[in-house]
Design a protein around this motif. Structure first.
Motif, PDB file in Angstrom:
ATOM      1  N   GLY A 225       0.830  -1.226  -0.017  1.00  0.00           N
ATOM      2  CA  GLY A 225       0.164   0.039   0.030  1.00  0.00           C
ATOM      3  C   GLY A 225       0.810   1.339   0.031  1.00  0.00           C
ATOM      4  O   GLY A 225       1.938   1.239   0.091  1.00  0.00           O
ATOM      5  N   PRO A 226       0.149   2.221  -0.214  1.00  0.00           N
ATOM      6  CA  PRO A 226       0.712   3.747  -0.343  1.00  0.00           C
ATOM      7  C   PRO A 226       1.789   4.053   0.761  1.00  0.00           C
ATOM      8  O   PRO A 226       2.838   4.784   0.761  1.00  0.00           O
ATOM      9  CB  PRO A 226      -0.275   4.760  -0.486  1.00  0.00           C
ATOM     10  CG  PRO A 226      -1.612   3.887  -1.323  1.00  0.00           C
ATOM     11  CD  PRO A 226      -1.415   2.596  -0.440  1.00  0.00           C
ATOM     12  N   GLU A 227       1.101   3.902   2.066  1.00  0.00           N
ATOM     13  CA  GLU A 227       2.026   4.367   3.264  1.00  0.00           C
ATOM     14  C   GLU A 227       3.261   3.427   3.187  1.00  0.00           C
ATOM     15  O   GLU A 227       4.413   3.946   3.823  1.00  0.00           O
ATOM     16  CB  GLU A 227       1.360   4.165   4.488  1.00  0.00           C
ATOM     17  CG  GLU A 227       0.030   4.949   4.735  1.00  0.00           C
ATOM     18  CD  GLU A 227       0.291   6.622   4.263  1.00  0.00           C
ATOM     19  OE1 GLU A 227       1.375   6.947   4.962  1.00  0.00           O
ATOM     20  OE2 GLU A 227      -0.232   7.055   3.460  1.00  0.00           O
ATOM     21  N   ALA A 228       3.163   2.329   2.883  1.00  0.00           N
ATOM     22  CA  ALA A 228       4.492   1.494   2.935  1.00  0.00           C
ATOM     23  C   ALA A 228       5.560   1.822   1.971  1.00  0.00           C
ATOM     24  O   ALA A 228       6.758   1.873   2.229  1.00  0.00           O
ATOM     25  CB  ALA A 228       4.004  -0.298   2.905  1.00  0.00           C
ATOM     26  N   VAL A 229       4.795   2.204   0.743  1.00  0.00           N
ATOM     27  CA  VAL A 229       5.830   2.833  -0.186  1.00  0.00           C
ATOM     28  C   VAL A 229       6.528   3.903   0.121  1.00  0.00           C
ATOM     29  O   VAL A 229       7.647   3.956   0.140  1.00  0.00           O
ATOM     30  CB  VAL A 229       4.941   3.147  -1.660  1.00  0.00           C
ATOM     31  CG1 VAL A 229       5.950   3.933  -2.399  1.00  0.00           C
ATOM     32  CG2 VAL A 229       4.526   1.915  -2.130  1.00  0.00           C
ATOM     33  N   ARG A 230       6.018   5.023   0.776  1.00  0.00           N
ATOM     34  CA  ARG A 230       6.328   6.321   1.341  1.00  0.00           C
ATOM     35  C   ARG A 230       7.431   5.930   2.408  1.00  0.00           C
ATOM     36  O   ARG A 230       8.618   6.381   2.473  1.00  0.00           O
ATOM     37  CB  ARG A 230       5.383   7.015   1.848  1.00  0.00           C
ATOM     38  CG  ARG A 230       4.525   7.756   0.882  1.00  0.00           C
ATOM     39  CD  ARG A 230       3.349   8.896   1.267  1.00  0.00           C
ATOM     40  NE  ARG A 230       2.529   9.401   0.405  1.00  0.00           N
ATOM     41  CZ  ARG A 230       1.083   8.737   0.147  1.00  0.00           C
ATOM     42  NH1 ARG A 230       0.769   7.844   1.049  1.00  0.00           N
ATOM     43  NH2 ARG A 230       0.499   9.484  -0.567  1.00  0.00           N
ATOM     44  N   ALA A 231       7.039   5.137   3.300  1.00  0.00           N
ATOM     45  CA  ALA A 231       7.929   4.523   4.354  1.00  0.00           C
ATOM     46  C   ALA A 231       9.261   3.985   3.824  1.00  0.00           C
ATOM     47  O   ALA A 231      10.331   4.326   4.600  1.00  0.00           O
ATOM     48  CB  ALA A 231       7.332   3.579   5.354  1.00  0.00           C
ATOM     49  N   ALA A 232       9.002   3.123   3.046  1.00  0.00           N
ATOM     50  CA  ALA A 232      10.275   2.659   2.545  1.00  0.00           C
ATOM     51  C   ALA A 232      11.248   3.613   1.750  1.00  0.00           C
ATOM     52  O   ALA A 232      12.427   3.436   2.078  1.00  0.00           O
ATOM     53  CB  ALA A 232      10.005   1.420   1.640  1.00  0.00           C
ATOM     54  N   ALA A 233      10.927   4.510   0.894  1.00  0.00           N
ATOM     55  CA  ALA A 233      11.661   5.336   0.231  1.00  0.00           C
ATOM     56  C   ALA A 233      12.012   6.426   1.391  1.00  0.00           C
ATOM     57  O   ALA A 233      13.265   6.538   1.272  1.00  0.00           O
ATOM     58  CB  ALA A 233      10.991   6.270  -0.831  1.00  0.00           C
ATOM     59  N   GLN A 234      11.347   6.802   2.015  1.00  0.00           N
ATOM     60  CA  GLN A 234      11.880   7.632   3.188  1.00  0.00           C
ATOM     61  C   GLN A 234      12.879   7.098   4.065  1.00  0.00           C
ATOM     62  O   GLN A 234      14.107   7.719   4.688  1.00  0.00           O
ATOM     63  CB  GLN A 234      10.766   8.344   4.289  1.00  0.00           C
ATOM     64  CG  GLN A 234      11.213   9.310   5.082  1.00  0.00           C
ATOM     65  CD  GLN A 234      11.449  10.490   4.481  1.00  0.00           C
ATOM     66  OE1 GLN A 234      10.490  11.156   3.792  1.00  0.00           O
ATOM     67  NE2 GLN A 234      12.618  11.071   4.607  1.00  0.00           N
ATOM     68  N   GLY A 235      12.953   5.862   4.441  1.00  0.00           N
ATOM     69  CA  GLY A 235      13.667   5.163   5.296  1.00  0.00           C
ATOM     70  C   GLY A 235      15.348   5.127   4.633  1.00  0.00           C
ATOM     71  O   GLY A 235      16.335   5.597   5.260  1.00  0.00           O
ATOM     72  N   VAL A 236      15.339   4.989   3.378  1.00  0.00           N
ATOM     73  CA  VAL A 236      16.647   5.095   2.418  1.00  0.00           C
ATOM     74  C   VAL A 236      17.011   6.711   2.517  1.00  0.00           C
ATOM     75  O   VAL A 236      18.181   6.903   2.730  1.00  0.00           O
ATOM     76  CB  VAL A 236      16.479   4.726   1.134  1.00  0.00           C
ATOM     77  CG1 VAL A 236      17.707   5.043   0.380  1.00  0.00           C
ATOM     78  CG2 VAL A 236      15.881   3.295   1.147  1.00  0.00           C
ATOM     79  N   LEU A 237      16.123   7.571   2.451  1.00  0.00           N
ATOM     80  CA  LEU A 237      16.629   9.208   2.567  1.00  0.00           C
ATOM     81  C   LEU A 237      16.941   9.472   3.736  1.00  0.00           C
ATOM     82  O   LEU A 237      17.784  10.160   3.883  1.00  0.00           O
ATOM     83  CB  LEU A 237      15.325   9.811   2.198  1.00  0.00           C
ATOM     84  CG  LEU A 237      15.121   9.505   0.356  1.00  0.00           C
ATOM     85  CD1 LEU A 237      13.716  10.185  -0.093  1.00  0.00           C
ATOM     86  CD2 LEU A 237      16.124  10.142  -0.424  1.00  0.00           C
TER      87      LEU A 237
END
Length: 295
Positions: A225-237
């Motif tokens: 889902g969308p929140e997981a997408v955002r969280a995964a990308a944010q973690g790398v950043l």
């Protein structure tokens, strides 16, 4: 009109024109015309746009114009690379027929009083970070479309919000041109190909690779889902912000590709995961398409 066919690289080189009148004469009896708008400093990403245009048109026009209207007061207009001779050589290798390289006075002979604005769609993300940017983009693209009169115009998906606002302008203003989006081209290390990559030193480039890693991490989480997408990308950043040199995040957003509004938590379908960040003095953008499905 003959069917457009792919052509071998030109051995003569394109016709280079600088004025509207020269352009009009160059395009007499041109058949199906494709426009590739650029600001020069041409690289492999631009070549991919030219090849796509070449496959769909009888005549390919590449415009080369560093547009002052889309640069803010603290941006890199003065240092933006201007390499017309080299760019013309690239166009020759890709079988381009006409290079339109106008001066600022040709494009803006007087103060530009009437402009094209993107509305609410252009106020987010790039528009929020760079006020006036999309007004500059749409105004110059509209002028180029009127001057060239192409059947199609090719833009890179790397500038996904730009592609979206151009498509909306064409639809809303009933402009008789097809807008074609070309996939993002990447360097072997994964960095999205860009004219601004030349500003990065070796350490900065290593840090900048976090952008594509973040996007890939987000896309890999799409099933959750969308929140997981955002969280995964944010973690790398978040980790990249601790690097030396650090990646300074401007925005990370998961948006509807047609409106560039944030997708809701229960969204399914096609979305775009977009990022902008600064590494050293260089601002970079990137994005990937994400297909969200219910798990």
């Amino acid at each position: 009109m003959t069917e457009p066919t792919s052509q071998p690289a030109s051995t003569v080189g394109p016709l280079v024109v600088h004025t509207a009148e020269e352009l009009r004469r160059a395009l007499a009896d041109a058949g199906r015309v494709a426009l590739v708008p650029t600001m020069g400093a041409l690289h492999e990403g631009h070549r991919s746009l030219m090849r796509l245009a070449r496959a769909q048109a009888d005549t390919v026009v590449v415009s080369i114009f560093v547009n002052p209207l889309q640069f803010g007061p603290n941006e890199d207009f003065d240092r933006y690379p201007r390499t017309l001779d080299t760019d013309t050589g690239v166009c020759a290798q890709e079988g381009v027929d006409v290079v339109f390289a106008p001066t600022v006075n040709t494009m803006y002979p007087t103060e530009q009083m009437v402009t094209v604005q993107a509305g609410a769609m252009g106020d987010r993300l790039e528009g929020a970070s760079r006020p006036g940017f999309f007004t500059g983009v749409l105004t110059v693209v509209s002028k180029l479309l009127h001057l060239v009169g192409p059947d199609l115009a090719v833009f890179g998906q790397k500038d996904a919000q730009q592609l979206a606002v151009v498509r909306r302008m064409v639809a809303d203003l009933n402009l008789p041109v097809e807008i074609v989006g070309a996939p993002t081209l990447r360097d072997p290390d994964g960095l999205a190909t860009s004219s601004r990559n030349v500003y990065l030193d070796a350490d900065e480039r290593a840090s900048a690779l976090a952008l594509s890693r973040a996007l890939n991490a987000g896309r890999d989480a799409a099933a959750d889902g969308p929140e997981a997408v955002r969280a995964a990308a944010q973690g790398v950043l978040d980790e990249a912000a601790k690097a030396a040199p650090p990646v300074e995040l401007d925005y990370l957003a998961l948006v509807d590709p047609a409106t560039f509004t944030d997708v809701p938590a229960d969204f399914t379908g096609e979305a775009v995961l977009a990022v902008a960040a600064r590494v050293g003095t260089t601002r970079l953008i990137d994005n990937v398409p994400v297909r969200l499905t219910r798990s």
